[in-house]
Design a protein around this motif. Structure first.
Motif, PDB file in Angstrom:
ATOM      1  N   LYS A 336     -26.743 -17.093 -31.459  1.00  0.00           N
ATOM      2  CA  LYS A 336     -26.009 -16.051 -32.198  1.00  0.00           C
ATOM      3  C   LYS A 336     -26.817 -15.577 -33.405  1.00  0.00           C
ATOM      4  N   GLU A 384     -22.135 -20.894 -20.611  1.00  0.00           N
ATOM      5  CA  GLU A 384     -21.121 -19.850 -20.479  1.00  0.00           C
ATOM      6  C   GLU A 384     -19.803 -20.249 -21.133  1.00  0.00           C
ATOM      7  N   SER A 389     -21.302 -14.518 -21.764  1.00  0.00           N
ATOM      8  CA  SER A 389     -22.349 -13.496 -21.816  1.00  0.00           C
ATOM      9  C   SER A 389     -21.910 -12.150 -21.256  1.00  0.00           C
ATOM     10  N   GLU A 390     -20.622 -11.979 -20.937  1.00  0.00           N
ATOM     11  CA  GLU A 390     -20.168 -10.720 -20.363  1.00  0.00           C
ATOM     12  C   GLU A 390     -20.385  -9.554 -21.320  1.00  0.00           C
ATOM     13  N   SER A 391     -20.016  -9.745 -22.576  1.00  0.00           N
ATOM     14  CA  SER A 391     -20.177  -8.662 -23.551  1.00  0.00           C
ATOM     15  C   SER A 391     -21.658  -8.339 -23.759  1.00  0.00           C
ATOM     16  N   LEU A 392     -22.510  -9.350 -23.707  1.00  0.00           N
ATOM     17  CA  LEU A 392     -23.945  -9.112 -23.862  1.00  0.00           C
ATOM     18  C   LEU A 392     -24.490  -8.303 -22.681  1.00  0.00           C
ATOM     19  N   LYS A 393     -24.019  -8.622 -21.470  1.00  0.00           N
ATOM     20  CA  LYS A 393     -24.488  -7.886 -20.299  1.00  0.00           C
ATOM     21  C   LYS A 393     -24.001  -6.432 -20.328  1.00  0.00           C
ATOM     22  N   LYS A 394     -22.773  -6.213 -20.800  1.00  0.00           N
ATOM     23  CA  LYS A 394     -22.274  -4.842 -20.902  1.00  0.00           C
ATOM     24  C   LYS A 394     -23.090  -4.034 -21.903  1.00  0.00           C
ATOM     25  N   ARG A 395     -23.398  -4.650 -23.029  1.00  0.00           N
ATOM     26  CA  ARG A 395     -24.211  -3.955 -24.026  1.00  0.00           C
ATOM     27  C   ARG A 395     -25.602  -3.640 -23.464  1.00  0.00           C
ATOM     28  N   GLN A 398     -25.342  -0.658 -21.220  1.00  0.00           N
ATOM     29  CA  GLN A 398     -25.239   0.579 -21.991  1.00  0.00           C
ATOM     30  C   GLN A 398     -26.605   1.055 -22.458  1.00  0.00           C
TER      31      GLN A 398
END
Length: 526
Positions: A336, A384, A389-395, A398
């Motif tokens: 982080k 996990e 890591s879902e939010s990291l993969k979405k970012r 983008q």
């Protein structure tokens, strides 16, 4: 003579006073407290001595067990030496016979062997080089097949087993680039051959391990080990010529450290040097294992703290898992913190006026790199549950989407710098921005006099002026704007100042000469 005291007076002592009683009580209390304090002190000393005695006893027991184990190992090594040497001699004889049989063949070189694309053909080529001890051909073969790195990495140890002296063969193989690059023709793109050196050195380890004791004893001849030590010393001396540890390339550092581990020539007096080299190239995947093999296990906590202070938290996580310091350095807070630092760096790039043209691209690239590293680390160490890591993969998606949209080619408008009236090309864009610069876009004057009252037709196919007409050569204003406009096909808005129309031309002969207007008309245009 003095009178004798009356016996009755002696037996009747005066009663003690209250002050005397209070003093005696205070004295008894002080003695009691002092006794308790002394008793506690001696009890603590006794317990301390008992604990130290038990610690010394446990250390003696441990030392006795280690000594006994060392003696057993020495005895087993001594007993296994004869057997190991006999196995080694038999292997060498077999390899020698195989090499001699190749020499007795039709004499075809290893380059004449038919090229086979499958793994068996690749192994056949490698084994042929190794059997002949053709280190130069072996090196050329593997360095030209970097795209087949995984297949070659798996086949090299099998092929090296056919060498009469694998350790000497490896030293000869990498001697062209390590410890010094001796190639005549070098290029920046082809300079990095450290990957090949490291791969060959790693592949040698399973070949030279003792058949009885394993990696506890390496079957390397004293002569080869001495030569390997000289090469290491030569590389260390060249550090000053390279500009110090900070300027040494990571592939060279990796090759040097792997060279030390492979031939077992690590020196305790050089541990500080090894530590600096490992920290400087900590981003390499093999560095944590190399650090342990180099004997840097006790210095690992300090190395991890140094990596964290440098902002290399992801590298620090790899080191913590290698040496089992996860409890002392929890990985999730480190990851982080790494993302937070990357976000700050991206923001600073956007705010930097020196990167105004590429700020958005550089900032996005910085953030993408950090996100990929963290996501990969989470997946590798199964974090996990602690760090989804879902939010990291979405970012990351983008940022990739924005990058893809920016790469799409924009619609190019049709030739927007073309005049509509006369068909002539527009002057260069820079001409209108330069001081005292004028590039004529007028067509060449015709050989006839054109009436100003008639409609002017475009003069197609007429070459334009290469220099400004004389009447504009004094840096004065351009003639007044006429009805000439830009092409309607242009997609961009019109320029602030349009180019002037063509003034009425005059013949190159006759009353005005050279196509020049009369003086009163020149004054009008000025």
């Amino acid at each position: 003579m003095a009178s004798i005291a009356d016996p009755g007076e002696l037996t009747q002592a005066p009663p003690p006073s209250f002050d005397d009683f209070q003093r005696q009580t205070s004295l008894m209390t002080s003695c009691t407290l002092l006794w308790k304090e002394l008793s506690d002190h001696f009890t603590a000393l006794e317990n301390d001595l008992k604990m130290k005695s038990e610690a010394i006893k446990s250390k003696l027991d441990k030392l006795d067990s280690e000594t006994s184990l060392s003696l057993k190992n020495l005895e087993s090594r001594e007993l296994s030496l004869v057997k190991s040497m006999s196995v080694a001699f038999e292997t060498v004889e077999k390899r020698k016979a195989a090499a001699l049989s190749l020499d007795d063949d039709d004499g075809e070189s290893s380059d004449d062997v038919a090229v086979v694309d499958d793994s068996e053909g690749l192994l056949l080529r490698l084994r042929r080089f190794c059997t002949r001890m053709d280190s130069l051909g072996f090196w050329k073969f593997i360095t030209t097949r970097k795209k087949e790195l995984d297949s070659i990495r798996a086949k090299i140890p099998v092929a090296l087993a056919d060498c009469i002296d694998p350790a000497r063969f490896v030293l000869e193989t990498i001697s062209g680039v390590f410890p010094e690059d001796k190639r005549e023709n070098k290029s920046e793109r082809l300079n990095d051959l450290g990957w090949a050196c490291v791969m060959v050195l790693e592949s040698l380890i399973p070949v030279v391990v003792d058949p009885i004791l394993g990696d506890k004893r390496m079957l390397v001849t004293p002569k080869v080990k001495e030569n390997a030590g000289k090469i290491a010393e030569e590389w260390k001396k060249s550090l000053e010529q390279r500009g110090g540890i900070e300027n040494v390339k990571t592939p060279d550092v990796h090759t040097f450290l792997q060279h030390l581990v492979t031939f077992g020539i690590v020196k305790n007096e050089d541990l500080d040097l090894y530590r600096k080299l490992v920290v400087g190239s900590a981003w390499r995947k093999q560095m944590p294992k190399l650090a342990v093999s180099l004997g840097l296990g006790q210095k690992m906590p300090d190395m991890i703290e140094e990596l964290i202070s440098r902002g290399q938290q992801v590298d620090a996580v790899h080191f913590t898992y290698e040496v089992g310091l996860v409890d002392r350095f929890p990985p999730v807070p480190l990851l982080k913190a790494f993302l937070k630092d990357a976000k700050k760096a991206a923001t600073s790039i956007l705010e930097d006026p020196n990167n105004s043209g590429r700020a958005a691209q550089l900032a996005a690239r910085k953030e993408q790199s950090a996100l990929r590293a963290v996501v990969k680390c989470i997946e590798e160490y199964k974090l996990e549950a602690e760090f989804p890591s879902e939010s990291l993969k979405k970012r990351l998606e983008q940022l990739e989407k924005v990058k893809t949209e920016k790469k799409r080619p924009a619609a190019v408008p049709a030739n927007k710098r073309t005049r509509t009236n006369n068909g002539g090309p527009m002057p260069p864009a820079k001409a209108g921005r330069l001081t005292n610069a004028y590039v004529s876009s007028f067509p060449a004057p015709p050989t006839f006099v054109r009436s100003p009252s008639h409609t002017q037709y475009p003069a197609t196919g007429v070459p334009q002026y290469q220099v400004a007409p004389p009447m504009y050569g004094h840096g004065s204003r351009s003639p007044p704007a006429s009805h000439y406009v830009y092409s309607p096909e242009a997609a961009s808005p019109p320029l602030a100042a349009s180019y002037p129309g063509v003034p009425m031309s005059y013949p190159a002969y006759g009353g005005y000469g050279n196509g020049m207007a009369p003086l009163y008309q020149q004054a009008y245009y000025r």
